[in-house]
Write an enzyme that holds these catalytic residues in place. Structure first.
Site, short mmCIF file in Angstrom:
data_model
loop_
_atom_site.label_atom_id
_atom_site.label_comp_id
_atom_site.label_asym_id
_atom_site.label_seq_id
_atom_site.Cartn_x
_atom_site.Cartn_y
_atom_site.Cartn_z
N ASN A 13 87.37 51.75 54.58
CA ASN A 13 86.51 52.19 53.37
C ASN A 13 87.04 52.93 52.58
O ASN A 13 87.15 54.35 52.97
CB ASN A 13 85.08 52.64 53.82
CG ASN A 13 83.96 53.03 52.45
OD1 ASN A 13 84.47 52.61 51.36
ND2 ASN A 13 82.92 53.30 52.81
N ARG A 97 85.60 47.50 52.76
CA ARG A 97 84.71 47.50 51.90
C ARG A 97 85.17 47.44 50.53
O ARG A 97 86.25 48.11 50.22
CB ARG A 97 83.89 48.80 52.23
CG ARG A 97 82.79 48.86 51.11
CD ARG A 97 82.01 49.95 51.38
NE ARG A 97 80.95 50.01 50.29
CZ ARG A 97 80.40 51.20 49.60
NH1 ARG A 97 81.17 52.35 49.84
NH2 ARG A 97 79.54 50.91 48.66
N HIS A 186 75.20 48.25 47.68
CA HIS A 186 74.51 48.38 48.86
C HIS A 186 74.18 47.12 49.78
O HIS A 186 73.56 47.17 50.78
CB HIS A 186 73.24 49.25 49.01
CG HIS A 186 73.31 50.69 48.53
ND1 HIS A 186 72.50 51.35 47.85
CD2 HIS A 186 74.42 51.76 48.97
CE1 HIS A 186 72.75 52.42 47.75
NE2 HIS A 186 74.12 52.67 48.29
N ARG A 247 72.43 60.99 40.24
CA ARG A 247 72.28 59.89 39.20
C ARG A 247 70.59 59.68 38.86
O ARG A 247 69.85 59.80 39.85
CB ARG A 247 72.75 58.57 39.97
CG ARG A 247 74.00 58.40 40.27
CD ARG A 247 74.58 56.71 40.57
NE ARG A 247 75.46 56.96 41.38
CZ ARG A 247 75.80 56.24 42.49
NH1 ARG A 247 74.65 55.71 42.76
NH2 ARG A 247 76.84 56.52 43.31
N GLU A 391 76.73 49.88 58.24
CA GLU A 391 77.54 49.06 57.27
C GLU A 391 79.05 48.93 57.75
O GLU A 391 79.43 47.81 57.55
CB GLU A 391 77.86 49.94 55.87
CG GLU A 391 76.64 49.97 55.08
CD GLU A 391 76.93 50.73 53.82
OE1 GLU A 391 76.64 52.16 54.01
OE2 GLU A 391 77.33 50.37 52.62
#
Ligand code: ADP
Length: 409
Positions: A13, A97, A186, A247, A391
Protein backbone atom coordinates in the site's frame (compact mmCIF):
# COMPACT_ATOMS: atom_id res chain seq x y z
CA UNK A 1 -4.68 -27.68 -8.74
CA UNK A 2 -1.36 -26.29 -7.46
CA UNK A 3 -2.80 -23.64 -5.15
CA UNK A 4 0.40 -23.68 -3.14
CA UNK A 5 1.94 -21.87 -6.04
CA UNK A 6 0.34 -18.76 -4.56
CA UNK A 7 1.14 -19.27 -0.90
CA UNK A 8 3.22 -16.22 -0.04
CA UNK A 9 1.53 -13.00 -1.06
CA UNK A 10 3.02 -9.60 -0.39
CA UNK A 11 0.53 -6.73 -0.06
CA UNK A 12 1.79 -3.24 -0.86
CA UNK A 13 0.00 0.00 0.00
CA UNK A 14 2.06 2.92 -1.19
CA UNK A 15 1.07 6.41 -0.13
CA UNK A 16 2.53 9.82 -0.90
CA UNK A 17 5.40 9.47 1.59
CA UNK A 18 4.93 5.96 2.94
CA UNK A 19 4.98 2.34 1.83
CA UNK A 20 3.15 -0.24 3.92
CA UNK A 21 3.85 -3.93 3.38
CA UNK A 22 2.31 -7.13 4.73
CA UNK A 23 3.50 -10.63 3.88
CA UNK A 24 0.81 -13.32 4.13
CA UNK A 25 0.94 -17.10 4.00
CA UNK A 26 -2.34 -17.98 2.29
CA UNK A 27 -2.05 -21.64 3.32
CA UNK A 28 -2.26 -20.71 6.97
CA UNK A 29 -4.05 -17.34 6.40
CA UNK A 30 -1.50 -15.70 8.69
CA UNK A 31 0.64 -12.58 8.57
CA UNK A 32 4.31 -13.60 8.53
CA UNK A 33 5.61 -10.04 8.83
CA UNK A 34 4.47 -6.50 8.21
CA UNK A 35 5.83 -3.02 8.35
CA UNK A 36 6.05 0.40 6.86
CA UNK A 37 8.57 2.83 5.52
CA UNK A 38 7.56 6.36 6.46
CA UNK A 39 8.79 9.82 5.48
CA UNK A 40 10.03 8.58 2.08
CA UNK A 41 11.94 11.33 0.28
CA UNK A 42 12.77 13.16 3.53
CA UNK A 43 15.91 13.20 5.66
CA UNK A 44 14.36 11.17 8.52
CA UNK A 45 12.93 8.10 6.79
CA UNK A 46 12.05 5.21 9.12
CA UNK A 47 11.48 1.50 8.69
CA UNK A 48 9.01 -0.01 11.15
CA UNK A 49 8.97 -3.80 11.04
CA UNK A 50 7.17 -6.51 12.96
CA UNK A 51 7.31 -10.29 12.71
CA UNK A 52 4.12 -12.11 13.61
CA UNK A 53 3.72 -12.27 17.38
CA UNK A 54 6.82 -10.18 18.08
CA UNK A 55 7.28 -6.56 19.03
CA UNK A 56 7.84 -3.72 16.55
CA UNK A 57 11.34 -2.65 15.53
CA UNK A 58 12.06 0.85 14.23
CA UNK A 59 15.21 1.97 12.47
CA UNK A 60 16.28 5.08 10.60
CA UNK A 61 17.04 4.39 6.94
CA UNK A 62 17.70 6.33 3.79
CA UNK A 63 14.82 6.05 1.31
CA UNK A 64 14.81 8.79 -1.30
CA UNK A 65 12.00 7.17 -3.30
CA UNK A 66 9.49 4.29 -3.25
CA UNK A 67 11.96 1.97 -5.02
CA UNK A 68 14.53 2.45 -2.25
CA UNK A 69 11.82 2.05 0.40
CA UNK A 70 10.76 -1.27 -1.10
CA UNK A 71 14.40 -2.42 -1.31
CA UNK A 72 14.83 -1.70 2.43
CA UNK A 73 11.61 -3.55 3.28
CA UNK A 74 12.72 -6.55 1.21
CA UNK A 75 16.15 -6.55 2.87
CA UNK A 76 14.39 -6.90 6.20
CA UNK A 77 12.14 -9.72 4.98
CA UNK A 78 15.23 -11.82 4.08
CA UNK A 79 17.43 -10.62 6.95
CA UNK A 80 19.11 -13.72 8.50
CA UNK A 81 18.25 -12.58 12.04
CA UNK A 82 14.88 -10.80 11.71
CA UNK A 83 13.56 -11.96 8.34
CA UNK A 84 10.89 -14.54 7.50
CA UNK A 85 12.11 -15.61 4.05
CA UNK A 86 15.29 -17.30 2.88
CA UNK A 87 15.00 -15.60 -0.49
CA UNK A 88 12.69 -13.10 -2.18
CA UNK A 89 12.01 -15.87 -4.73
CA UNK A 90 9.62 -17.33 -2.15
CA UNK A 91 7.19 -14.44 -2.80
CA UNK A 92 4.59 -15.86 -5.22
CA UNK A 93 2.51 -12.79 -5.97
CA UNK A 94 2.06 -9.14 -5.00
CA UNK A 95 -1.26 -7.40 -4.37
CA UNK A 96 -1.35 -3.60 -4.61
CA UNK A 97 -3.86 -1.19 -3.18
CA UNK A 98 -4.67 1.27 -5.97
CA UNK A 99 -6.96 4.19 -5.16
CA UNK A 100 -8.76 4.95 -8.38
CA UNK A 101 -9.81 2.55 -11.12
CA UNK A 102 -12.32 4.99 -12.67
CA UNK A 103 -15.06 3.19 -14.57
CA UNK A 104 -12.56 0.76 -16.05
CA UNK A 105 -12.25 -1.70 -13.18
CA UNK A 106 -14.93 -3.32 -11.07
CA UNK A 107 -12.66 -6.22 -10.05
CA UNK A 108 -8.98 -6.79 -9.33
CA UNK A 109 -6.72 -7.25 -12.37
CA UNK A 110 -3.31 -8.69 -13.12
CA UNK A 111 -1.06 -5.71 -13.91
CA UNK A 112 -0.06 -5.40 -17.57
CA UNK A 113 1.26 -2.44 -19.55
CA UNK A 114 -2.37 -1.61 -20.51
CA UNK A 115 -3.48 -1.71 -16.87
CA UNK A 116 -0.64 0.63 -15.93
CA UNK A 117 -1.80 3.02 -18.64
CA UNK A 118 -5.32 3.06 -17.17
CA UNK A 119 -3.94 3.68 -13.64
CA UNK A 120 -1.96 6.56 -15.10
CA UNK A 121 -5.05 7.87 -16.91
CA UNK A 122 -7.06 7.73 -13.67
CA UNK A 123 -4.43 9.92 -11.94
CA UNK A 124 -6.60 12.80 -13.11
CA UNK A 125 -9.25 11.50 -10.67
CA UNK A 126 -6.84 10.41 -7.91
CA UNK A 127 -3.89 12.79 -8.25
CA UNK A 128 -2.49 12.23 -4.75
CA UNK A 129 -2.59 8.44 -4.84
CA UNK A 130 -2.56 6.88 -8.31
CA UNK A 131 0.95 8.11 -9.28
CA UNK A 132 2.48 6.74 -6.05
CA UNK A 133 0.45 3.52 -6.32
CA UNK A 134 1.99 3.11 -9.76
CA UNK A 135 5.44 3.83 -8.35
CA UNK A 136 4.91 0.96 -5.90
CA UNK A 137 3.96 -1.37 -8.76
CA UNK A 138 6.97 -0.37 -10.87
CA UNK A 139 9.29 -0.81 -7.89
CA UNK A 140 7.94 -4.35 -7.37
CA UNK A 141 8.34 -5.19 -11.06
CA UNK A 142 12.00 -4.24 -10.76
CA UNK A 143 12.72 -6.15 -7.54
CA UNK A 144 10.50 -9.20 -8.17
CA UNK A 145 10.96 -10.26 -11.78
CA UNK A 146 8.41 -12.80 -13.10
CA UNK A 147 6.14 -12.43 -10.08
CA UNK A 148 2.56 -11.41 -10.92
CA UNK A 149 1.37 -8.04 -9.62
CA UNK A 150 -2.35 -7.60 -9.01
CA UNK A 151 -4.05 -4.21 -8.67
CA UNK A 152 -6.97 -4.05 -6.21
CA UNK A 153 -8.92 -0.81 -6.60
CA UNK A 154 -10.50 1.14 -3.75
CA UNK A 155 -13.30 2.20 -6.10
CA UNK A 156 -14.08 -1.27 -7.53
CA UNK A 157 -16.68 -2.58 -5.06
CA UNK A 158 -18.79 0.55 -5.59
CA UNK A 159 -19.06 0.03 -9.35
CA UNK A 160 -22.43 -1.71 -8.86
CA UNK A 161 -24.07 1.65 -8.04
CA UNK A 162 -26.90 2.42 -10.47
CA UNK A 163 -26.66 5.49 -12.65
CA UNK A 164 -29.30 7.38 -10.62
CA UNK A 165 -27.05 6.98 -7.55
CA UNK A 166 -23.69 7.83 -9.10
CA UNK A 167 -24.59 10.77 -11.37
CA UNK A 168 -24.36 14.37 -10.17
CA UNK A 169 -27.05 16.77 -11.37
CA UNK A 170 -24.51 18.78 -13.36
CA UNK A 171 -24.57 19.39 -17.13
CA UNK A 172 -24.16 15.99 -18.81
CA UNK A 173 -21.09 17.16 -20.73
CA UNK A 174 -18.99 17.07 -17.54
CA UNK A 175 -19.69 13.39 -17.15
CA UNK A 176 -19.12 12.76 -20.85
CA UNK A 177 -15.91 14.76 -21.09
CA UNK A 178 -14.33 14.47 -17.64
CA UNK A 179 -16.06 11.39 -16.12
CA UNK A 180 -17.27 13.50 -13.20
CA UNK A 181 -19.51 11.19 -11.13
CA UNK A 182 -19.60 9.50 -7.75
CA UNK A 183 -17.02 6.68 -7.48
CA UNK A 184 -16.76 6.03 -3.74
CA UNK A 185 -13.73 4.81 -1.78
CA UNK A 186 -12.82 2.35 1.01
CA UNK A 187 -14.30 -0.27 -1.35
CA UNK A 188 -11.87 -2.99 -0.24
CA UNK A 189 -12.83 -2.42 3.39
CA UNK A 190 -16.57 -2.30 2.66
CA UNK A 191 -16.28 -5.55 0.68
CA UNK A 192 -14.30 -7.32 3.41
CA UNK A 193 -16.75 -6.19 6.07
CA UNK A 194 -19.79 -7.12 3.94
CA UNK A 195 -18.54 -10.71 3.62
CA UNK A 196 -17.43 -10.85 7.27
CA UNK A 197 -20.91 -9.67 8.33
CA UNK A 198 -22.55 -12.37 6.20
CA UNK A 199 -20.36 -14.91 7.99
CA UNK A 200 -21.22 -13.37 11.38
CA UNK A 201 -24.95 -13.49 10.62
CA UNK A 202 -24.62 -16.93 8.96
CA UNK A 203 -26.51 -15.77 5.87
CA UNK A 204 -25.44 -15.46 2.22
CA UNK A 205 -24.38 -11.89 1.43
CA UNK A 206 -26.71 -11.83 -1.62
CA UNK A 207 -29.66 -12.02 0.80
CA UNK A 208 -28.52 -9.16 3.03
CA UNK A 209 -29.25 -5.44 3.13
CA UNK A 210 -26.57 -3.69 5.16
CA UNK A 211 -25.42 -0.23 6.09
CA UNK A 212 -21.67 -0.28 6.63
CA UNK A 213 -20.04 2.64 8.46
CA UNK A 214 -16.27 2.70 7.91
CA UNK A 215 -15.22 5.31 10.47
CA UNK A 216 -11.51 6.18 10.66
CA UNK A 217 -9.46 9.25 9.81
CA UNK A 218 -11.34 9.04 6.54
CA UNK A 219 -14.93 7.87 6.91
CA UNK A 220 -17.56 6.59 4.51
CA UNK A 221 -20.85 4.72 4.55
CA UNK A 222 -22.00 2.14 2.03
CA UNK A 223 -25.62 1.10 1.46
CA UNK A 224 -25.64 -2.57 0.47
CA UNK A 225 -28.77 -4.01 -1.13
CA UNK A 226 -28.76 -7.78 -1.70
CA UNK A 227 -24.99 -7.85 -1.28
CA UNK A 228 -24.26 -5.06 -3.76
CA UNK A 229 -23.43 -1.40 -3.25
CA UNK A 230 -26.44 0.80 -3.98
CA UNK A 231 -24.91 4.06 -2.78
CA UNK A 232 -21.99 5.40 -0.80
CA UNK A 233 -21.12 8.69 0.86
CA UNK A 234 -17.79 9.57 -0.77
CA UNK A 235 -17.88 10.86 -4.33
CA UNK A 236 -15.60 11.85 -7.16
CA UNK A 237 -13.05 12.32 -4.38
CA UNK A 238 -12.92 11.20 -0.72
CA UNK A 239 -14.03 14.68 0.46
CA UNK A 240 -17.86 14.47 0.69
CA UNK A 241 -20.15 12.65 3.08
CA UNK A 242 -19.37 12.19 6.75
CA UNK A 243 -17.45 14.52 9.05
CA UNK A 244 -13.90 13.13 9.08
CA UNK A 245 -10.63 13.74 10.93
CA UNK A 246 -9.64 16.76 8.84
CA UNK A 247 -12.11 16.64 5.88
CA UNK A 248 -15.36 18.59 5.99
CA UNK A 249 -17.64 16.02 4.36
CA UNK A 250 -20.86 17.46 2.88
CA UNK A 251 -21.05 21.25 2.76
CA UNK A 252 -22.96 23.73 0.65
CA UNK A 253 -20.81 23.88 -2.53
CA UNK A 254 -21.45 27.63 -2.70
CA UNK A 255 -19.16 28.02 0.33
CA UNK A 256 -16.30 27.44 -2.09
CA UNK A 257 -17.24 30.45 -4.26
CA UNK A 258 -17.87 32.47 -1.11
CA UNK A 259 -14.35 31.76 0.20
CA UNK A 260 -12.86 32.40 -3.27
CA UNK A 261 -14.53 35.81 -3.32
CA UNK A 262 -13.04 36.47 0.11
CA UNK A 263 -9.62 36.06 -1.51
CA UNK A 264 -8.64 32.41 -0.89
CA UNK A 265 -7.01 30.66 -3.84
CA UNK A 266 -8.27 27.29 -5.14
CA UNK A 267 -5.32 25.54 -3.50
CA UNK A 268 -5.96 27.29 -0.19
CA UNK A 269 -9.62 26.26 -0.25
CA UNK A 270 -8.58 22.71 -1.15
CA UNK A 271 -6.27 22.71 1.87
CA UNK A 272 -8.94 24.14 4.19
CA UNK A 273 -11.57 21.58 3.17
CA UNK A 274 -9.25 18.55 3.16
CA UNK A 275 -6.74 19.28 5.92
CA UNK A 276 -8.15 21.86 8.33
CA UNK A 277 -11.82 20.90 8.58
CA UNK A 278 -13.76 17.97 10.06
CA UNK A 279 -13.09 17.26 13.75
CA UNK A 280 -9.89 19.30 13.49
CA UNK A 281 -11.78 22.38 12.36
CA UNK A 282 -14.49 22.36 14.98
CA UNK A 283 -13.35 20.61 18.17
CA UNK A 284 -11.31 23.55 19.51
CA UNK A 285 -8.22 21.44 20.19
CA UNK A 286 -6.59 21.47 16.74
CA UNK A 287 -6.55 17.67 16.44
CA UNK A 288 -8.30 15.46 13.90
CA UNK A 289 -8.20 12.48 16.26
CA UNK A 290 -11.43 11.10 17.73
CA UNK A 291 -9.73 9.97 20.94
CA UNK A 292 -8.42 13.50 21.60
CA UNK A 293 -11.85 14.91 20.79
CA UNK A 294 -13.56 12.57 23.26
CA UNK A 295 -11.00 13.31 25.97
CA UNK A 296 -11.52 17.05 25.48
CA UNK A 297 -15.31 16.64 25.62
CA UNK A 298 -15.00 14.60 28.81
CA UNK A 299 -12.97 17.45 30.29
CA UNK A 300 -15.88 19.77 29.61
CA UNK A 301 -14.75 21.41 26.35
CA UNK A 302 -18.04 22.43 24.67
CA UNK A 303 -16.55 22.70 21.15
CA UNK A 304 -15.31 19.10 21.35
CA UNK A 305 -18.72 17.88 22.53
CA UNK A 306 -20.33 19.76 19.64
CA UNK A 307 -17.89 18.07 17.21
CA UNK A 308 -18.97 14.65 18.50
CA UNK A 309 -22.64 15.63 18.23
CA UNK A 310 -22.11 16.87 14.66
CA UNK A 311 -20.33 13.61 13.79
CA UNK A 312 -23.19 11.55 15.25
CA UNK A 313 -25.89 13.70 13.62
CA UNK A 314 -24.32 13.53 10.13
CA UNK A 315 -23.68 9.79 10.32
CA UNK A 316 -27.22 9.08 11.56
CA UNK A 317 -28.59 11.22 8.72
CA UNK A 318 -26.91 8.94 6.17
CA UNK A 319 -27.96 5.78 7.99
CA UNK A 320 -31.59 6.90 7.93
CA UNK A 321 -31.48 7.70 4.23
CA UNK A 322 -29.74 4.46 3.32
CA UNK A 323 -32.10 2.43 5.52
CA UNK A 324 -34.95 3.69 3.34
CA UNK A 325 -33.13 3.19 0.06
CA UNK A 326 -32.13 -0.43 0.71
CA UNK A 327 -35.73 -1.19 1.69
CA UNK A 328 -34.96 -1.81 5.37
CA UNK A 329 -31.60 -3.08 6.57
CA UNK A 330 -30.69 -6.33 8.32
CA UNK A 331 -27.98 -4.55 10.32
CA UNK A 332 -25.92 -1.39 10.66
CA UNK A 333 -22.21 -2.19 10.87
CA UNK A 334 -19.38 -0.25 12.51
CA UNK A 335 -15.77 -0.65 11.41
CA UNK A 336 -12.49 1.31 11.07
CA UNK A 337 -10.45 2.80 13.94
CA UNK A 338 -13.41 4.74 15.37
CA UNK A 339 -16.14 2.23 14.50
CA UNK A 340 -14.24 -0.68 16.05
CA UNK A 341 -12.92 1.06 19.16
CA UNK A 342 -14.79 4.17 20.15
CA UNK A 343 -17.81 3.51 22.37
CA UNK A 344 -18.61 7.26 22.80
CA UNK A 345 -18.53 7.92 19.03
CA UNK A 346 -20.80 4.91 18.38
CA UNK A 347 -23.15 6.15 21.10
CA UNK A 348 -23.34 9.57 19.43
CA UNK A 349 -24.63 7.81 16.30
CA UNK A 350 -26.78 5.00 17.67
CA UNK A 351 -28.58 7.25 20.17
CA UNK A 352 -30.05 8.96 17.08
CA UNK A 353 -31.33 5.72 15.50
CA UNK A 354 -34.17 4.77 17.83
CA UNK A 355 -36.80 5.61 15.19
CA UNK A 356 -35.28 2.82 13.06
CA UNK A 357 -35.62 0.34 15.92
CA UNK A 358 -31.94 0.44 16.85
CA UNK A 359 -31.27 0.92 20.57
CA UNK A 360 -27.80 0.96 22.07
CA UNK A 361 -26.89 -1.58 24.75
CA UNK A 362 -24.61 0.60 26.89
CA UNK A 363 -22.82 -2.37 28.51
CA UNK A 364 -22.14 -4.23 25.28
CA UNK A 365 -21.03 -0.97 23.65
CA UNK A 366 -18.37 -0.56 26.35
CA UNK A 367 -17.33 -4.20 26.10
CA UNK A 368 -16.93 -4.53 22.34
CA UNK A 369 -13.62 -2.96 21.37
CA UNK A 370 -11.56 -4.15 18.39
CA UNK A 371 -13.56 -7.38 18.07
CA UNK A 372 -16.79 -8.47 16.37
CA UNK A 373 -19.93 -8.17 18.46
CA UNK A 374 -23.49 -6.88 18.69
CA UNK A 375 -23.81 -3.56 20.56
CA UNK A 376 -27.59 -3.01 20.31
CA UNK A 377 -30.19 -4.39 22.72
CA UNK A 378 -31.63 -7.86 22.09
CA UNK A 379 -35.02 -6.33 21.28
CA UNK A 380 -33.64 -3.96 18.61
CA UNK A 381 -35.29 -4.49 15.22
CA UNK A 382 -32.19 -3.09 13.54
CA UNK A 383 -29.08 -4.63 15.14
CA UNK A 384 -25.88 -2.57 15.42
CA UNK A 385 -22.81 -4.77 15.02
CA UNK A 386 -19.05 -4.11 15.20
CA UNK A 387 -17.07 -5.99 12.54
CA UNK A 388 -13.29 -5.30 12.36
CA UNK A 389 -12.00 -4.60 8.88
CA UNK A 390 -8.85 -6.06 7.31
CA UNK A 391 -8.05 -4.39 3.99
CA UNK A 392 -4.66 -6.10 3.67
CA UNK A 393 -6.15 -9.58 4.06
CA UNK A 394 -8.83 -8.68 1.51
CA UNK A 395 -6.18 -7.57 -1.00
CA UNK A 396 -4.19 -10.79 -0.40
CA UNK A 397 -7.34 -12.93 -0.79
CA UNK A 398 -8.44 -11.13 -3.98
CA UNK A 399 -4.92 -11.53 -5.39
CA UNK A 400 -4.91 -15.21 -4.50
CA UNK A 401 -8.39 -15.85 -5.94
CA UNK A 402 -7.71 -13.99 -9.17
CA UNK A 403 -4.47 -15.86 -9.79
CA UNK A 404 -5.92 -19.22 -8.75
CA UNK A 405 -8.84 -18.85 -11.19
CA UNK A 406 -6.55 -17.58 -13.96
CA UNK A 407 -4.39 -20.63 -13.34
CA UNK A 408 -7.41 -22.95 -13.61
CA UNK A 409 -8.28 -21.73 -17.12
P1 ADP B 1 -7.24 5.52 8.78
O1 ADP B 1 -8.45 6.09 8.12
O2 ADP B 1 -6.05 6.42 8.73
O3 ADP B 1 -6.96 4.07 8.45
P2 ADP B 1 -8.04 4.45 11.36
O4 ADP B 1 -9.05 3.51 10.80
O5 ADP B 1 -6.82 3.89 11.99
O6 ADP B 1 -7.63 5.56 10.33
O7 ADP B 1 -8.81 5.36 12.46
C1 ADP B 1 -8.18 6.40 13.13
C2 ADP B 1 -9.21 7.01 14.10
O8 ADP B 1 -9.63 5.98 15.01
C3 ADP B 1 -8.66 8.15 14.94
O9 ADP B 1 -9.61 9.19 15.01
C4 ADP B 1 -8.50 7.51 16.31
O10 ADP B 1 -8.68 8.44 17.35
C5 ADP B 1 -9.62 6.51 16.31
N1 ADP B 1 -9.36 5.45 17.30
C6 ADP B 1 -8.48 4.44 17.22
N2 ADP B 1 -8.50 3.72 18.37
C7 ADP B 1 -9.42 4.32 19.19
C8 ADP B 1 -9.92 4.07 20.49
N3 ADP B 1 -9.46 3.05 21.21
N4 ADP B 1 -10.87 4.87 20.97
C9 ADP B 1 -11.33 5.90 20.25
N5 ADP B 1 -10.91 6.21 19.02
C10 ADP B 1 -9.97 5.42 18.49
Amino acid sequence: MPLKKYDKILVINSGSSSLKFTLFSMTTKTVLAKGLVERIGGPNANLVYQRDGESKMTQGISAENHGKALAMACKMLVDPKNGVLKSLKEVNAIGHRVLHGGEDFSDPVVVTEDVKEVIKKCADLGPLHNPVNLEGIVACETVFTNVPNVAVFDTAFHQTMPKYAYMYALPQKYYDEYHIRKYGFHGTSHKFVAYATAEFLKKPLEELNLIICHLGNGSSIAAIRKGKVLDTSMGLTPLPGLIMGTRCGDIDPAIIFFLARKGLSVDEIDNVLNKQSGLMGINGIDSGDMRDTINAAQQGKAAAQNAIDMFGHRTALYIGGYFTLVGGADAVIFTGGIGENSAPARKAIISRLEALGCKLDEVKNQEVCGTAGVISTDSSKLPAIVIPTNEELMIASETFQLLATTLKK
